[in-house]
Design an enzyme around this catalytic site. Sequence first.
Site, short mmCIF file in Angstrom:
data_model
loop_
_atom_site.label_atom_id
_atom_site.label_comp_id
_atom_site.label_asym_id
_atom_site.label_seq_id
_atom_site.Cartn_x
_atom_site.Cartn_y
_atom_site.Cartn_z
N ASP A 1 0.67 -1.05 -0.14
CA ASP A 1 -0.06 -0.65 0.44
C ASP A 1 0.96 1.70 -0.55
O ASP A 1 0.60 2.19 0.84
CB ASP A 1 -0.92 0.35 1.28
N LYS B 1 0.27 -8.01 -2.12
CA LYS B 1 -1.22 -7.70 -2.86
C LYS B 1 -1.08 -6.19 -3.09
O LYS B 1 0.22 -5.25 -2.83
CB LYS B 1 -1.78 -7.61 -1.84
N ASP C 1 -5.53 -7.05 -6.23
CA ASP C 1 -7.22 -6.11 -5.45
C ASP C 1 -7.94 -5.17 -5.87
O ASP C 1 -7.40 -4.13 -5.84
CB ASP C 1 -6.75 -5.62 -4.12
N MET C 2 -8.35 -5.58 -6.60
CA MET C 2 -9.28 -4.59 -7.37
C MET C 2 -10.79 -4.29 -7.13
O MET C 2 -11.26 -3.14 -7.75
CB MET C 2 -9.27 -4.72 -9.49
N LYS C 3 -11.12 -5.33 -6.88
CA LYS C 3 -12.55 -5.25 -5.87
C LYS C 3 -13.90 -4.82 -7.55
O LYS C 3 -14.73 -3.86 -7.98
CB LYS C 3 -12.39 -4.28 -4.88
N ASP D 1 -19.32 -4.09 -11.74
CA ASP D 1 -19.45 -3.50 -12.81
C ASP D 1 -20.94 -3.91 -13.00
O ASP D 1 -20.89 -5.16 -12.71
CB ASP D 1 -18.79 -3.04 -13.39
N ILE D 2 -21.35 -4.27 -14.69
CA ILE D 2 -22.15 -4.99 -15.04
C ILE D 2 -21.82 -6.28 -15.76
O ILE D 2 -20.21 -5.98 -16.16
CB ILE D 2 -22.99 -3.86 -16.56
N THR E 1 -18.85 -6.13 -18.97
CA THR E 1 -17.57 -4.83 -18.28
C THR E 1 -15.44 -5.92 -17.25
O THR E 1 -15.27 -5.92 -17.51
CB THR E 1 -18.07 -3.98 -17.72
N THR F 1 -13.80 -5.42 5.42
CA THR F 1 -13.36 -5.20 6.86
C THR F 1 -13.43 -3.83 7.56
O THR F 1 -13.32 -2.84 8.57
CB THR F 1 -11.54 -5.55 7.23
N ARG G 1 -4.16 -7.50 12.73
CA ARG G 1 -3.40 -6.85 13.08
C ARG G 1 -1.88 -7.80 14.24
O ARG G 1 -3.23 -8.12 14.80
CB ARG G 1 -3.60 -5.55 13.89
N GLY H 1 -0.56 -5.35 6.01
CA GLY H 1 0.34 -3.68 5.24
C GLY H 1 1.03 -3.12 6.12
O GLY H 1 1.96 -2.82 6.06
N ARG H 2 0.55 -2.70 6.75
CA ARG H 2 1.06 -1.08 7.34
C ARG H 2 1.68 -1.36 8.40
O ARG H 2 3.02 -1.07 8.91
CB ARG H 2 -0.13 -0.21 7.87
#
Length: 231
Positions: free
Chosen positions: A13, A35, A63-65, A68-69, A72, A118, A181, A210-211
């Site tokens: 990230d 990721k 990780d595009m999430k 759409d229709i 697409t 989350t 975490r 990540g962080r």
Amino acid sequence: MTKTDDRLIVALDVPNALEGLALAQRIGDPVGFYKIGLGMLTGGGLALARELIDEMDKRIFLDMKFFDIANTVEAAVKGLANYGIDFLTVHGDPQVVRAAQTGKGGSDMKILAVTVLTSLDRGDLDQMMIAPGDLQDIVVERARRAMEAGADGVIASPHEAAMIRALPEAKGKLIVTPGVRPAGAATGDQKRIATPAKAIGDGADHIVVGRPIKSAPDPKAAAEAILAELP
């Protein structure tokens, strides 16, 4: 070479591919799975994915999430199917999942369905006009419907991992948990979290961190400490 444990996925990230590559190089051998999210899409995220795969032999979770229709979503997934990506996320609505599975064709890429982010709690769902009810029940039902529609796995918080793993539809499916975490780490914008060991113990196949790694003075040591926690 240090053996990697691909149950840990490190979220890159950061703003751009150069910073992502530098972080992966600092972490080195202990982590084999990364990721790349939407925030880096305009910062060379796809180019970074290719470099990590081709030059460093890493696995990639994109990780595009997508949401759409159907046409697409199918076209977008088809365009990524030849990148050598391991995991790709779409929203867990059954029609989106089916379109993504069509788009991936014969590739080995796994389609993971997002249940409820989350970072959301029941109050957030109320503001979004999502059906009333217990948040965990909604997550589990969305997971069930997504897997029934053909998802290779789901994204869910550690709080729901055990309940999802118990579903008949979850047999042979992946559960990937963000919101993980280490003990004592800041929660940030996550609201439904657990420790790495708890998430794996409750049925998650992979945890995303990540962080706590990215922001550590020594990211490699932070990653190794998390790996040491896993059962």
